[in-house]
Scaffold this active site. Sequence first.
Site, PDB file in Angstrom:
ATOM      1  N   SER A 109      33.991  38.911  37.200  1.00 11.26           N
ATOM      2  CA  SER A 109      32.847  38.501  36.970  1.00 11.26           C
ATOM      3  C   SER A 109      31.967  39.284  35.920  1.00 11.26           C
ATOM      4  O   SER A 109      32.634  40.493  35.768  1.00 11.26           O
ATOM      5  CB  SER A 109      32.044  38.869  38.284  1.00 11.26           C
ATOM      6  OG  SER A 109      30.530  38.606  38.262  1.00 11.26           O
TER       7      SER A 109
ATOM      8  N   TYR B 297      29.480  44.454  45.853  1.00 16.47           N
ATOM      9  CA  TYR B 297      30.008  43.241  45.098  1.00 16.47           C
ATOM     10  C   TYR B 297      30.723  43.580  43.766  1.00 16.47           C
ATOM     11  O   TYR B 297      31.645  43.196  43.547  1.00 16.47           O
ATOM     12  CB  TYR B 297      28.990  42.182  44.895  1.00 16.47           C
ATOM     13  CG  TYR B 297      29.338  40.769  44.119  1.00 16.47           C
ATOM     14  CD1 TYR B 297      30.431  40.017  44.660  1.00 16.47           C
ATOM     15  CD2 TYR B 297      28.881  40.593  42.673  1.00 16.47           C
ATOM     16  CE1 TYR B 297      30.859  38.705  43.955  1.00 16.47           C
ATOM     17  CE2 TYR B 297      29.370  39.571  42.152  1.00 16.47           C
ATOM     18  CZ  TYR B 297      30.197  38.692  42.714  1.00 16.47           C
ATOM     19  OH  TYR B 297      30.826  37.461  41.883  1.00 16.47           O
TER      20      TYR B 297
END
Length: 246
Positions: free
Chosen positions: A142, A155
Amino acid sequence: MQLKGKTALITGASSGIGEATARHLAKAGAHVVLAARRKERLARLAKRIQDETDVQVLTVATDVTKREQMEALVRQAEEELGSVDILVNNAGVMLLSFLEKDKVDEWEQMVDVNIKGVLFGLHAVLPGMLKRRDGHIINISSVAGHEVFPSSSVYSATKYAVRALSMGMEKELARSGVRVTNISPGAVATELTHHITDTDVTDRFAKQSLTPLESEDIARSIVYAVTQPENVNVNEVIVRPTNRRS
């Protein structure tokens, strides 16, 4: 039909990037193994792919956090389709929250899915790929694995870990015939944000004007990486939205 004769296994295939990737790889000629927990969605996707293409489709209900289920998934794929030539480690969760909310269970879930799920996928496919001296592993990281923002601390930590794994794999497998690509999407219109329980985060998202990418945008980058000549390894692709409205 650049991938004709190849078999691609996609985790998290029941929606979003995984679903789009499965369809795009099938259109490029690859047989596809669809893995996720939601059987009904996998069945619908399998039917759609079979209606659109003539490739073989295998669906296997799988929890990527269970090592034995990932091992069984790859065994079944090898028994029914011959080999796993491409692994797309796509399954992931994005449970953003501010650290002060102390959502320890959600932190643990992200570690289990986003890191251990990738490791279990690698563990299950790598022996076969090394034996054949051929294969391609796609890890979905990501942009949050490049940048940290408030509420993304845990995250981002998991996605930095995926990038680190990808970089280490590239170096260790460089002469083995196994290629590795790390894909880092920016904001994509998927279900990921639907599972955020921290209302301060969801309120913040609601105020943003960013126009996100579509899952197909990421799927095309994956097809690009896996259809390069054998002497080319696309190590990393970062895909961000332009934030330009049509």
